[in-house]
Enzyme design. Structure first.
Site, PDB file in Angstrom:
ATOM      1  N   HIS A  17       0.855  -1.186   0.000  1.00  0.00           N
ATOM      2  CA  HIS A  17       0.000   0.000   0.000  1.00  0.00           C
ATOM      3  C   HIS A  17       0.889   1.233   0.000  1.00  0.00           C
ATOM      4  O   HIS A  17       2.105   1.144   0.190  1.00  0.00           O
ATOM      5  CB  HIS A  17      -0.942   0.007   1.205  1.00  0.00           C
ATOM      6  CG  HIS A  17      -0.256   0.121   2.532  1.00  0.00           C
ATOM      7  ND1 HIS A  17       0.579  -0.857   3.040  1.00  0.00           N
ATOM      8  CD2 HIS A  17      -0.269   1.104   3.485  1.00  0.00           C
ATOM      9  CE1 HIS A  17       1.028  -0.491   4.221  1.00  0.00           C
ATOM     10  NE2 HIS A  17       0.538   0.699   4.515  1.00  0.00           N
ATOM     11  N   ASP A  73       6.000   4.721   4.803  1.00  0.00           N
ATOM     12  CA  ASP A  73       6.987   3.781   5.331  1.00  0.00           C
ATOM     13  C   ASP A  73       7.062   2.501   4.515  1.00  0.00           C
ATOM     14  O   ASP A  73       7.945   1.675   4.736  1.00  0.00           O
ATOM     15  CB  ASP A  73       6.700   3.464   6.810  1.00  0.00           C
ATOM     16  CG  ASP A  73       5.276   3.010   7.079  1.00  0.00           C
ATOM     17  OD1 ASP A  73       4.361   3.440   6.362  1.00  0.00           O
ATOM     18  OD2 ASP A  73       5.073   2.218   8.019  1.00  0.00           O
ATOM     19  N   HIS A  74       6.159   2.338   3.549  1.00  0.00           N
ATOM     20  CA  HIS A  74       6.171   1.164   2.687  1.00  0.00           C
ATOM     21  C   HIS A  74       6.525   1.498   1.242  1.00  0.00           C
ATOM     22  O   HIS A  74       6.617   0.579   0.420  1.00  0.00           O
ATOM     23  CB  HIS A  74       4.805   0.480   2.720  1.00  0.00           C
ATOM     24  CG  HIS A  74       4.431  -0.020   4.073  1.00  0.00           C
ATOM     25  ND1 HIS A  74       4.561  -1.346   4.456  1.00  0.00           N
ATOM     26  CD2 HIS A  74       3.955   0.636   5.167  1.00  0.00           C
ATOM     27  CE1 HIS A  74       4.171  -1.480   5.712  1.00  0.00           C
ATOM     28  NE2 HIS A  74       3.793  -0.288   6.166  1.00  0.00           N
ATOM     29  N   HIS A 102      -7.009  -2.362   5.977  1.00  0.00           N
ATOM     30  CA  HIS A 102      -6.240  -1.231   6.489  1.00  0.00           C
ATOM     31  C   HIS A 102      -7.041   0.035   6.219  1.00  0.00           C
ATOM     32  O   HIS A 102      -8.221  -0.020   5.849  1.00  0.00           O
ATOM     33  CB  HIS A 102      -4.871  -1.206   5.812  1.00  0.00           C
ATOM     34  CG  HIS A 102      -3.867  -0.317   6.481  1.00  0.00           C
ATOM     35  ND1 HIS A 102      -3.747  -0.225   7.842  1.00  0.00           N
ATOM     36  CD2 HIS A 102      -2.926   0.528   5.957  1.00  0.00           C
ATOM     37  CE1 HIS A 102      -2.775   0.623   8.137  1.00  0.00           C
ATOM     38  NE2 HIS A 102      -2.276   1.101   7.013  1.00  0.00           N
ATOM     39  N   HIS A 126       7.850  -4.595  11.561  1.00  0.00           N
ATOM     40  CA  HIS A 126       7.050  -3.374  11.459  1.00  0.00           C
ATOM     41  C   HIS A 126       6.693  -2.863  12.860  1.00  0.00           C
ATOM     42  O   HIS A 126       5.546  -2.599  13.192  1.00  0.00           O
ATOM     43  CB  HIS A 126       5.775  -3.647  10.640  1.00  0.00           C
ATOM     44  CG  HIS A 126       5.035  -2.405  10.205  1.00  0.00           C
ATOM     45  ND1 HIS A 126       4.045  -1.842  10.968  1.00  0.00           N
ATOM     46  CD2 HIS A 126       5.128  -1.650   9.101  1.00  0.00           C
ATOM     47  CE1 HIS A 126       3.545  -0.787  10.339  1.00  0.00           C
ATOM     48  NE2 HIS A 126       4.198  -0.648   9.193  1.00  0.00           N
TER      49      HIS A 126
END
Length: 302
Positions: free
Chosen positions: A63, A67-68, A137, A262
């Protein structure tokens, strides 16, 4: 020599810390190199881990939270800088196409590498061994499952009893049956099923059907465990798992090895083993608490 292992390039959530980089995970699986969720700093972490850009064959983004995905720009430009000769397949939620475009073209550079954009529009098989599963999410998010096709394991004693030897073994595997001394020998007579190895990657999500489907019978499951149980209300509010949730996911899915990662910056680095303790209350398999630059091999075949 082929390798099947996970390389942890980063293990922090939202904010990097002195000990943990933003997310970044590399699956080495024979000839495939799959980079998952390259957060900020991933390109430098690849250097520390000895991972060359030309080792990557795919990039998978669950997604488009920073941070991803903020490391995408650097990794994409590195493909061209290093003149990666093979196409690199990029999988990401289709609803985030605008973010992928911005990151891909965030600065001027001479684009030489071939990127194949494969936006994910729904659950199911994507390409070759890769499948996607919808997670729960705050924005569109997918888990990824990398599954080797099932095969067969030849049984030496059964082969000997049937008189199959030498090149005929390979011929039997290819053709399914052959004639030996006037008798038909079938592949099923001298072999047993061998399940393919499965890697599952479940990031930001609450427990949901997609997470369990993605993790089903995984040999190695990477699962976010942003919060500890005392902060379960925050996990629910922001669409995350606790360490206990990750343990439950592994246990109820039949996973063999669980990698927790994570982690929220609210927890001291020195207390990381407490995540393992919480997951172990519900999962009795092997648990690995991720630290940057760890290498975790896939467990031996069943």
């Amino acid at each position: 020599m082929s390798r099947r292992e996970l390389v942890v390039l980063g293990s922090a959530s939202q904010t990097p810390t002195r000990h943990r980089n933003h997310n970044g995970y590399l699956l080495r699986f024979d000839g495939e190199g799959v980079l998952f969720d390259p957060g900020e700093g991933t390109q430098r972490q690849m250097i520390h881990a000895g991972v060359a850009a030309n080792a990557l064959t795919r990039v998978c983004v669950t997604h488009f939270h920073g941070d991803h995905s903020l490391g995408l720009a650097g990794v994409i430009q590195r493909f061209s800088m290093d003149a990666v000769a093979h196409p690199v397949r990029c999988h990401y939620p289709a609803s985030g196409q605008v973010y992928f475009d911005r990151l891909r073209h965030s600065t001027s550079f001479h684009e030489r590498a071939e990127l194949v954009e494969l936006p994910v529009t729904g659950e199911g098989l994507l390409d070759g061994p890769l499948s996607a599963y919808a997670l729960d999410h705050r924005i569109d998010c997918y888990g990824y499952r990398f599954a080797e096709p099932d095969g067969v394991r030849m049984l030496p004693e059964a082969l000997a009893a049937a008189g199959v030897r030498g090149p005929d073994v390979s011929r039997l595997q290819r053709e399914g049956s052959l004639i030996v001394d006037g008798r038909t020998v079938s592949l099923t007579d001298v072999s047993e099923p061998r399940p393919g190895q499965v890697f599952a990657f479940v990031m930001d999500t609450r427990l949901c059907p997609g997470a369990f489907a993605c993790a089903r019978d995984a040999d190695l499951l990477v699962a976010e465990s942003t919060f500890r149980q005392a902060d379960a209300d925050l996990a629910e509010r922001y669409g995350h798992l606790t360490a206990g949730d990750a343990g439950r996911l592994a246990a109820e899915s039949g996973a063999r090895t669980l990698v927790l990662t994570h982690f929220s910056q609210r927890y001291p680095y020195e207390e990381a083993d407490q995540f393992r303790d919480e997951a172990a209350k519900v999962f009795d398999g092997e648990i690995h608490v991720a630290r940057d630059l760890d290498v975790v091999p896939l467990p031996p075949r069943r």
